[in-house]
Write a protein that holds these residues in place. Structure first.
Motif, PDB file in Angstrom:
ATOM      1  N   ILE A  69      52.661  33.538  42.700  1.00 20.08           N
ATOM      2  CA  ILE A  69      52.032  32.527  43.548  1.00 20.08           C
ATOM      3  C   ILE A  69      52.519  31.185  43.019  1.00 20.08           C
ATOM      4  N   ARG A  70      53.318  30.501  43.815  1.00 20.26           N
ATOM      5  CA  ARG A  70      53.933  29.251  43.364  1.00 20.26           C
ATOM      6  C   ARG A  70      53.032  28.065  43.691  1.00 20.26           C
ATOM      7  N   VAL A  71      52.687  27.318  42.668  1.00 18.64           N
ATOM      8  CA  VAL A  71      51.833  26.137  42.804  1.00 18.64           C
ATOM      9  C   VAL A  71      52.674  24.909  42.455  1.00 18.64           C
ATOM     10  N   SER A  72      52.671  23.924  43.341  1.00 13.81           N
ATOM     11  CA  SER A  72      53.545  22.763  43.110  1.00 13.81           C
ATOM     12  C   SER A  72      52.836  21.459  43.495  1.00 13.81           C
ATOM     13  N   PRO A  73      52.121  20.870  42.534  1.00 15.47           N
ATOM     14  CA  PRO A  73      51.357  19.641  42.784  1.00 15.47           C
ATOM     15  C   PRO A  73      52.208  18.377  42.698  1.00 15.47           C
TER      16      PRO A  73
ATOM     17  N   ALA B 241      42.849  24.083  34.484  1.00 12.84           N
ATOM     18  CA  ALA B 241      42.956  25.245  35.369  1.00 12.84           C
ATOM     19  C   ALA B 241      43.988  26.241  34.857  1.00 12.84           C
ATOM     20  N   VAL B 242      45.109  25.740  34.343  1.00 13.53           N
ATOM     21  CA  VAL B 242      46.150  26.631  33.823  1.00 13.53           C
ATOM     22  C   VAL B 242      45.605  27.474  32.680  1.00 13.53           C
ATOM     23  N   GLN B 243      44.878  26.852  31.778  1.00 13.77           N
ATOM     24  CA  GLN B 243      44.339  27.605  30.644  1.00 13.77           C
ATOM     25  C   GLN B 243      43.313  28.642  31.104  1.00 13.77           C
ATOM     26  N   LYS B 244      42.472  28.267  32.061  1.00 17.63           N
ATOM     27  CA  LYS B 244      41.458  29.203  32.547  1.00 17.63           C
ATOM     28  C   LYS B 244      42.087  30.347  33.332  1.00 17.63           C
ATOM     29  N   LEU B 245      43.163  30.078  34.039  1.00 18.98           N
ATOM     30  CA  LEU B 245      43.878  31.145  34.739  1.00 18.98           C
ATOM     31  C   LEU B 245      44.478  32.128  33.741  1.00 18.98           C
TER      32      LEU B 245
ATOM     33  N   TYR C 282      51.456  34.738  37.938  1.00 21.99           N
ATOM     34  CA  TYR C 282      51.619  36.182  38.099  1.00 21.99           C
ATOM     35  C   TYR C 282      50.260  36.836  37.844  1.00 21.99           C
ATOM     36  N   LEU C 283      49.819  37.645  38.799  1.00 22.77           N
ATOM     37  CA  LEU C 283      48.460  38.175  38.754  1.00 22.77           C
ATOM     38  C   LEU C 283      48.347  39.427  37.886  1.00 22.77           C
ATOM     39  N   PRO C 284      47.202  39.571  37.205  1.00 24.93           N
ATOM     40  CA  PRO C 284      46.911  40.830  36.516  1.00 24.93           C
ATOM     41  C   PRO C 284      46.524  41.881  37.558  1.00 24.93           C
ATOM     42  N   GLU C 285      46.505  43.127  37.160  1.00 29.91           N
ATOM     43  CA  GLU C 285      46.243  44.220  38.107  1.00 29.91           C
ATOM     44  C   GLU C 285      44.862  44.147  38.737  1.00 29.91           C
ATOM     45  N   HIS C 286      43.877  43.580  38.015  1.00 29.65           N
ATOM     46  CA  HIS C 286      42.508  43.613  38.546  1.00 29.65           C
ATOM     47  C   HIS C 286      42.237  42.559  39.616  1.00 29.65           C
ATOM     48  N   ILE C 287      43.181  41.656  39.876  1.00 38.78           N
ATOM     49  CA  ILE C 287      42.987  40.676  40.944  1.00 38.78           C
ATOM     50  C   ILE C 287      43.731  41.155  42.185  1.00 38.78           C
ATOM     51  N   ASP C 288      43.001  41.351  43.253  1.00 44.16           N
ATOM     52  CA  ASP C 288      43.563  41.844  44.506  1.00 44.16           C
ATOM     53  C   ASP C 288      44.318  40.710  45.200  1.00 44.16           C
ATOM     54  N   PHE C 289      45.633  40.834  45.284  1.00 42.63           N
ATOM     55  CA  PHE C 289      46.460  39.769  45.848  1.00 42.63           C
ATOM     56  C   PHE C 289      46.111  39.490  47.308  1.00 42.63           C
ATOM     57  N   GLN C 290      45.938  40.531  48.100  1.00 38.84           N
ATOM     58  CA  GLN C 290      45.693  40.344  49.525  1.00 38.84           C
ATOM     59  C   GLN C 290      44.384  39.589  49.777  1.00 38.84           C
ATOM     60  N   LYS C 291      43.333  39.965  49.042  1.00 37.04           N
ATOM     61  CA  LYS C 291      42.044  39.276  49.197  1.00 37.04           C
ATOM     62  C   LYS C 291      42.130  37.830  48.722  1.00 37.04           C
ATOM     63  N   LEU C 292      42.811  37.634  47.602  1.00 31.78           N
ATOM     64  CA  LEU C 292      42.973  36.274  47.078  1.00 31.78           C
ATOM     65  C   LEU C 292      43.744  35.404  48.061  1.00 31.78           C
ATOM     66  N   ASN C 293      44.831  35.912  48.569  1.00 35.29           N
ATOM     67  CA  ASN C 293      45.654  35.150  49.511  1.00 35.29           C
ATOM     68  C   ASN C 293      44.859  34.792  50.762  1.00 35.29           C
ATOM     69  N   LYS C 294      44.023  35.711  51.222  1.00 32.92           N
ATOM     70  CA  LYS C 294      43.182  35.450  52.392  1.00 32.92           C
ATOM     71  C   LYS C 294      42.193  34.319  52.120  1.00 32.92           C
TER      72      LYS C 294
ATOM     73  N   PHE D 280      49.523  35.457  34.183  1.00 37.24           N
ATOM     74  CA  PHE D 280      50.631  34.960  33.373  1.00 37.24           C
ATOM     75  C   PHE D 280      51.195  33.699  33.994  1.00 37.24           C
ATOM     76  N   ILE D 281      51.188  32.626  33.208  1.00 37.26           N
ATOM     77  CA  ILE D 281      51.867  31.378  33.543  1.00 37.26           C
ATOM     78  C   ILE D 281      52.756  31.065  32.348  1.00 37.26           C
ATOM     79  N   GLU D 282      54.012  30.782  32.601  1.00 42.78           N
ATOM     80  CA  GLU D 282      54.973  30.576  31.518  1.00 42.78           C
ATOM     81  C   GLU D 282      54.462  29.568  30.492  1.00 42.78           C
ATOM     82  N   GLU D 283      54.867  29.758  29.237  1.00 40.76           N
ATOM     83  CA  GLU D 283      54.512  28.822  28.175  1.00 40.76           C
ATOM     84  C   GLU D 283      54.927  27.409  28.569  1.00 40.76           C
ATOM     85  N   ASP D 284      54.118  26.441  28.154  1.00 40.24           N
ATOM     86  CA  ASP D 284      54.325  25.067  28.593  1.00 40.24           C
ATOM     87  C   ASP D 284      55.707  24.526  28.256  1.00 40.24           C
TER      88      ASP D 284
END
Length: 383
Positions: free
Chosen positions: A359-363, A306-310, A331-343, A316-320
């Motif tokens: 967007i903090r992900v913590s598994p 998932a990290v690679q596909k994102l 961190y989202l690119p400009e073309h992804i609408d944050f509000q719609k995604l969050n919903k 942007f996800i920091e280097e491993d």
């Protein structure tokens, strides 16, 4: 390591990728807590030695988790702010010296330093990350090393940044602080329990940890490590249990000037808490059985695809090498609408956190690769 969701109380239709907010509770920890609550119903069965025995066990388990050579260097605290305050009030800081902080670190490791700076006529320097994402983690670490000078009295920072999981090179930072005789105080709340940490390797002056996140414990209890540099310090409170001979209830009014050994003076009053203390013991014992190394590897494995596909979607996800695998920011690119995604994340019952612009992900070990596939699909819908 195998999927461990069956050991936790987690709602079946929820994808909980939010351990950095608050961990779910192990069923075994709940059992200990419920049993412990009933103990107070029969105070005739609570004996003087019960005020001390479980405290020592908890300190021993925590010392094992962080590979501290002597468990007597550990203390039981109610919160990170309490543990940091004990350290901050005993760091020698002269007029004009510098307290070094990391940009946007958690407030519990900021407010007390602001007070200490004002009290000692010192000043605070905040090391900010690069403005762009190119080699961000490596450059931020380099900025920190460059900022440590002969005028630095203390570096107060985290192991991984609480907002996006940026991993800091504590070993090299510790070496630099030694060259200028500066102290190193670490907030380990977002790392200890899920990310390997060795006191013997890093040699921090203090390590402070809230217990309700990656240590999988209950709220309102945590643990701290204080090196021998703090052995003669003054705690922020004076309670009877931390003095010599406090086990003898018949002589408590024969007031004792001496504290017990090493970091015992920094434990909070009523740290023999008959409910929280045994619960945290049980959760740390489970972590020791799994090991932080295995937890970190498990989180890396289930999120890898998932990290690679994102990243392929432009996120942007920091280097491993410069991020944690149990906690990372998207961190989202400009073309992804944050509000719609969050919903949509909320509609799908995917629990994450928004921290700053990330967007903090913590598994954890109760999560699976399939849950990351569900998370990825939400992002793909708006790519």
């Amino acid at each position: 390591m195998q999927h461990q969701k069956s050991l936790f109380d987690i709602t079946e239709n929820t994808t909980y990728l939010n351990c950095a907010y608050m961990s779910p509770q192990l069923k075994s920890v709940s059992e200990v807590g419920l049993k412990s609550i009933l103990k107070k119903a029969n105070p005739d069965k609570i004996f003087p030695e019960d005020f001390f025995n479980q405290r020592e066990v908890l300190k021993q388990r925590f010392a094992a988790l962080i590979t501290a050579p002597d468990y007597k260097n550990t203390a039981i605290i109610p919160s990170v702010s309490y543990g940091i305050a004990n350290a901050a009030n005993n760091v020698p800081i002269k007029k004009g010296e510098e307290i070094l902080l990391i940009d946007e670190q958690f407030p519990s490791n900021v407010y007390i330093w602001q007070e200490i700076a004002q009290k000692n006529e010192a000043h605070i320097t905040v090391v900010k990350p690069p403005k762009d994402f190119k080699n961000r983690g490596a450059r931020w670490n380099a900025y920190i090393l460059d900022a440590i000078t002969k005028n630095t009295a203390v570096v107060a920072m985290c192991h991984v940044h609480w907002a996006d999981g940026t991993l800091f090179d504590l070993k090299n930072i510790r070496q630099k602080t030694k060259t200028v005789n500066a102290m190193l105080v670490i907030d380990g709340t977002q790392s200890i329990g899920a990310l390997p940490f060795s006191v013997q390797e890093i040699e921090p002056d203090a390590l402070i940890c809230g217990g309700y996140k990656w240590m999988l414990g209950p709220y309102a209890i945590g643990m701290a490590y204080y090196s021998d540099a703090f052995n003669d310090g003054t705690p922020i409170e004076h309670n009877w249990m931390n003095r010599y001979h406090s086990e003898d209830f018949t002589k408590l009014t024969q007031y004792e000037e001496r504290f017990k050994e090493k970091a015992a003076r920094y434990s909070v009053g009523e740290s023999s808490n008959f409910i929280l203390t045994p619960m945290l013991i049980r959760s740390i014992e489970q972590l020791l059985e799994w090991t932080p190394t295995a937890i970190q590897e498990y989180c890396k494995t289930i999120a890898m695809t998932a990290v690679q596909k994102l990243r392929d979607l432009g996120c942007f996800i920091e280097e491993d090498n410069y991020r944690a695998h149990h906690l990372f920011g998207i961190y989202l690119p400009e073309h992804i609408d944050f509000q719609k995604l969050n919903k949509q994340l909320k509609q799908e019952n995917i629990m994450v956190s928004i921290r700053g612009t990330a967007i903090r992900v913590s598994p954890h070990v109760y999560n699976s690769e399939e849950e990351f596939d569900t998370l990825l699909q939400c992002f793909s819908n708006y790519a």
